[in-house]
Design a protein around this motif. Structure first.
Motif, PDB file in Angstrom:
ATOM      1  N   MET A 198       0.842  -1.185   0.000  1.00  0.00           N
ATOM      2  CA  MET A 198       0.000   0.000   0.000  1.00  0.00           C
ATOM      3  C   MET A 198       0.875   1.232   0.000  1.00  0.00           C
ATOM      4  O   MET A 198       1.749   1.381   0.852  1.00  0.00           O
ATOM      5  CB  MET A 198      -0.891   0.012   1.250  1.00  0.00           C
ATOM      6  CG  MET A 198      -1.694   1.305   1.406  1.00  0.00           C
ATOM      7  SD  MET A 198      -2.716   1.226   2.884  1.00  0.00           S
ATOM      8  CE  MET A 198      -3.337   2.874   2.916  1.00  0.00           C
ATOM      9  N   VAL A 224      -5.275 -10.313   8.021  1.00  0.00           N
ATOM     10  CA  VAL A 224      -6.065  -9.092   7.865  1.00  0.00           C
ATOM     11  C   VAL A 224      -5.580  -8.011   8.820  1.00  0.00           C
ATOM     12  O   VAL A 224      -5.388  -6.850   8.441  1.00  0.00           O
ATOM     13  CB  VAL A 224      -7.559  -9.384   8.089  1.00  0.00           C
ATOM     14  CG1 VAL A 224      -8.373  -8.100   8.097  1.00  0.00           C
ATOM     15  CG2 VAL A 224      -8.081 -10.326   7.012  1.00  0.00           C
ATOM     16  N   THR A 251      -3.465  -4.999   6.583  1.00  0.00           N
ATOM     17  CA  THR A 251      -4.459  -4.087   6.006  1.00  0.00           C
ATOM     18  C   THR A 251      -4.872  -3.020   6.996  1.00  0.00           C
ATOM     19  O   THR A 251      -4.666  -3.150   8.213  1.00  0.00           O
ATOM     20  CB  THR A 251      -5.725  -4.845   5.560  1.00  0.00           C
ATOM     21  OG1 THR A 251      -6.433  -5.328   6.710  1.00  0.00           O
ATOM     22  CG2 THR A 251      -5.387  -6.002   4.646  1.00  0.00           C
ATOM     23  N   ASN A 252      -5.452  -1.988   6.458  1.00  0.00           N
ATOM     24  CA  ASN A 252      -6.142  -0.969   7.240  1.00  0.00           C
ATOM     25  C   ASN A 252      -7.608  -0.967   6.829  1.00  0.00           C
ATOM     26  O   ASN A 252      -7.940  -1.375   5.704  1.00  0.00           O
ATOM     27  CB  ASN A 252      -5.543   0.415   6.986  1.00  0.00           C
ATOM     28  CG  ASN A 252      -4.216   0.595   7.698  1.00  0.00           C
ATOM     29  OD1 ASN A 252      -4.006   0.074   8.789  1.00  0.00           O
ATOM     30  ND2 ASN A 252      -3.309   1.338   7.081  1.00  0.00           N
ATOM     31  N   ASP A 282      -9.268  -0.815   3.039  1.00  0.00           N
ATOM     32  CA  ASP A 282      -8.477  -1.435   1.971  1.00  0.00           C
ATOM     33  C   ASP A 282      -9.353  -2.406   1.185  1.00  0.00           C
ATOM     34  O   ASP A 282     -10.366  -2.902   1.677  1.00  0.00           O
ATOM     35  CB  ASP A 282      -7.277  -2.199   2.551  1.00  0.00           C
ATOM     36  CG  ASP A 282      -6.150  -1.269   2.978  1.00  0.00           C
ATOM     37  OD1 ASP A 282      -6.217  -0.069   2.656  1.00  0.00           O
ATOM     38  OD2 ASP A 282      -5.207  -1.749   3.632  1.00  0.00           O
ATOM     39  N   ALA A 308      -9.978  -6.006  -0.773  1.00  0.00           N
ATOM     40  CA  ALA A 308      -9.587  -7.421  -0.794  1.00  0.00           C
ATOM     41  C   ALA A 308     -10.384  -8.128  -1.878  1.00  0.00           C
ATOM     42  O   ALA A 308     -11.566  -7.855  -2.063  1.00  0.00           O
ATOM     43  CB  ALA A 308      -9.837  -8.078   0.555  1.00  0.00           C
ATOM     44  N   LEU A 314     -12.768  -4.398   5.512  1.00  0.00           N
ATOM     45  CA  LEU A 314     -12.202  -4.263   4.176  1.00  0.00           C
ATOM     46  C   LEU A 314     -13.315  -4.175   3.140  1.00  0.00           C
ATOM     47  O   LEU A 314     -14.439  -4.624   3.369  1.00  0.00           O
ATOM     48  CB  LEU A 314     -11.299  -5.460   3.854  1.00  0.00           C
ATOM     49  CG  LEU A 314     -10.149  -5.728   4.815  1.00  0.00           C
ATOM     50  CD1 LEU A 314      -9.265  -6.852   4.276  1.00  0.00           C
ATOM     51  CD2 LEU A 314      -9.320  -4.485   5.061  1.00  0.00           C
ATOM     52  N   ARG A 343      -5.321  -5.049  -1.687  1.00  0.00           N
ATOM     53  CA  ARG A 343      -4.231  -5.228  -0.731  1.00  0.00           C
ATOM     54  C   ARG A 343      -4.051  -6.708  -0.433  1.00  0.00           C
ATOM     55  O   ARG A 343      -2.943  -7.188  -0.283  1.00  0.00           O
ATOM     56  CB  ARG A 343      -4.545  -4.462   0.554  1.00  0.00           C
ATOM     57  CG  ARG A 343      -3.496  -4.606   1.653  1.00  0.00           C
ATOM     58  CD  ARG A 343      -2.175  -3.982   1.273  1.00  0.00           C
ATOM     59  NE  ARG A 343      -1.203  -4.094   2.353  1.00  0.00           N
ATOM     60  CZ  ARG A 343       0.068  -3.770   2.243  1.00  0.00           C
ATOM     61  NH1 ARG A 343       0.530  -3.319   1.094  1.00  0.00           N
ATOM     62  NH2 ARG A 343       0.889  -3.895   3.258  1.00  0.00           N
TER      63      ARG A 343
END
Length: 503
Positions: free
Chosen positions: A1, A219, A223-224, A227, A229, A248, A273
């Motif tokens: 990212m 996860v 990730t934030n 994001d 998926a 997500l 992501r």
């Protein structure tokens, strides 16, 4: 990212980039986490970071300051515990501290404006999942995902447990290594190299409480919220739960004969992501992702900075032809996190899974993993290590593979003979279940509800789909824990339900 500290959507004041770009003092004896926490506290108190401001994601902050994401995460956790910040579904927001009466209304209004209006609690988001009908614990006939239990080698497993206790010391009663007992991690690495073509060291293997915890860790660490998926559709509901619980944006990717479908435009419009896939035996359809598709997915993920989660849940049970190697071992340095479980190869109650972390991520994730995990189940882990090293695991897999091959063939024949309605069977060359597509006029959810009343536990194919289509109407039938002598009578009963109503 890729982060963009000057992105106007970040809603950051002009002082925020300067705050982020100022390096932390690496010569100081004060830990980096404490320095960062103190710096943000001072900025909040002085008003440089006003109430309602959304702070950058931990990954962005870590990249800007050249520190580990764990350092940023721990700083945020401390700020949250002390009340300097608030957490919501989109991240971290500066809290409103005590102020003068004159300033309070203005600050409260600013904080309210910064809060997302679409925020919903986790329970509300998870309510959107489409679960199958509930089933009683004793209802196991045709239930997918359950291995043979009556034929499990209890005697050999009991000996492995006894050996673990006999050689135990007081230290094994403690939490243990959060990443898992090293003998088991080493045994798994060796087993995966021999049977699945996975390239890894014992240090890359992390023991988890089942595959679900491994998915949740992926996860949480990579990730934030917000994001994107990608996920196979239809696909494994547990993965869907983990992705949606991480807030997500989950995009359904349909399947063809070669597996998960994607094109160049998808990477431009919907850059992910994370990508979740079951390439060696797609769940629940049973498709095998072609080598060409695997290589294309790996290359595209490398080019766009995405990570692939390869869930290799039951590929030990290949019924015909040579075993299909894991995607993880196809390309050196592939951006693949390999997830496995003993729930299918041993028994579900064992609750042992594992995550193979890519070498490039190992240094970054080791510290956060040690914070998130606490260790435990030491004796079961040591027993499992001995079970593998002694050869009992391989012998058990061999016996189970032959048993499942016979049951799969018996189920195919029984469905063909007794179902009595147009249908198509998919999968069957691997694993513990078959997918049977039926006419959309016969709603699979209603068929499953009727089957429950007759002591059967199939699952509705449509409940595995993020965006159900007409062809997603069918039954997922498990044969792993269904005795072969019961398969024909069960198929007859299913046929009667489909042909004569659902009473």
């Amino acid at each position: 990212m890729k982060s963009n500290l000057n992105d106007p959507s970040a809603d950051a004041p002009s002082s925020l980039p300067e705050l982020l770009e100022t390096p932390l003092d690496r010569v100081s004896t004060e830990p980096l986490q404490r320095q960062l926490c103190r710096r943000i506290k001072e900025a909040i108190v002085t008003g440089h970071l006003p109430a309602g401001l959304r702070l950058p994601a931990t990954r962005v902050l870590a990249q800007a300051l050249a520190v580990s994401r764990n350092t940023a995460s721990l700083a945020y956790e401390q700020l949250l515990a002390e009340g300097y910040v608030l957490a919501d579904r989109q991240g971290t927001v500066v809290a409103m501290l005590a102020q003068s009466n004159a300033d309070a209304p203005r600050q409260r209004q600013r904080a309210t404006a910064a809060m997302p209006t679409t925020s919903r609690p986790l329970a509300s988001r998870l309510a959107e999942l489409r679960p199958s009908a509930p089933m009683a614990a004793e209802c196991t006939a045709l239930r997918p995902g359950v291995p043979t239990l009556a034929q499990f080698p209890f005697t050999h497993w009991r000996r492995a447990l006894d050996r673990a206790w006999a050689t135990a010391s007081a230290s094994t009663l403690n939490y243990g290594d959060p990443l898992g007992q090293m003998p088991l991690r080493a045994a798994i690495a060796n087993h995966l190299a021999l049977t699945r073509g996975v390239h890894c060291t014992a240090a890359q293997v992390v023991i988890t409480e089942g595959a679900q915890e491994a998915l949740t860790l992926c996860v949480r660490l990579l990730t934030n919220p917000g994001d994107t998926a990608w996920m196979e559709d239809p696909g494994y509901r547990g993965a869907k739960s983990a992705l949606q619980a991480g807030d997500l944006r989950v995009l359904a990717k349909r399947l063809d004969a070669e597996g998960l479908q994607f094109g160049a435009k998808d990477w431009l419009r919907e850059q992910p992501r994370l990508i979740y896939t079951t390439p060696s035996h797609q769940y629940p359809i049973g498709t095998v992702m072609s080598v060409a598709r695997r290589l294309a997915l790996i290359a595209a993920a490398q080019a766009h900075g995405a990570w692939i989660i390869e869930d290799d849940y039951d590929s030990e049970f290949r019924h015909s032809g040579d075993p299909i190697g894991a995607m993880q071992g196809l390309v050196e340095g592939a951006p693949v996190l390999y997830v496995g479980t003993f729930s299918k190869t041993m028994f579900p109650a064992l609750r042992l899974g594992f995550l193979v972390v890519p070498p490039d991520l190992l240094a970054v994730l080791t510290s956060p993993l040690r914070e998130l995990l606490r260790g435990g189940h030491s004796h079961e882990q040591l027993a499992m290590a001995h079970f593998i090293e002694s050869g009992q695991f391989a012998r058990h897999l061999g016996r189970a593979r032959r048993l499942y091959r016979e049951r799969q063939q018996a189920l195919r024949e029984a469905l063909s003979q007794h179902l009595g309605v147009p249908h198509s069977i998919e999968g069957g060359r691997c694993g513990l279940h078959l997918c049977v597509r039926i006419d959309p006029a016969m709603r699979d959810v209603q068929v499953v509800e009727a089957a429950r009343r007759w002591g059967m536990a199939p699952q509705a194919l449509s409940t595995f789909a993020l965006a159900p289509q007409a062809q997603d109407n069918g039954l997922v039938l498990g044969y792993g824990n269904t005795p072969i002598e019961t398969i024909a009578p069960l198929a007859k009963r299913l046929g009667m339900l489909l042909r004569g109503g659902l009473a």
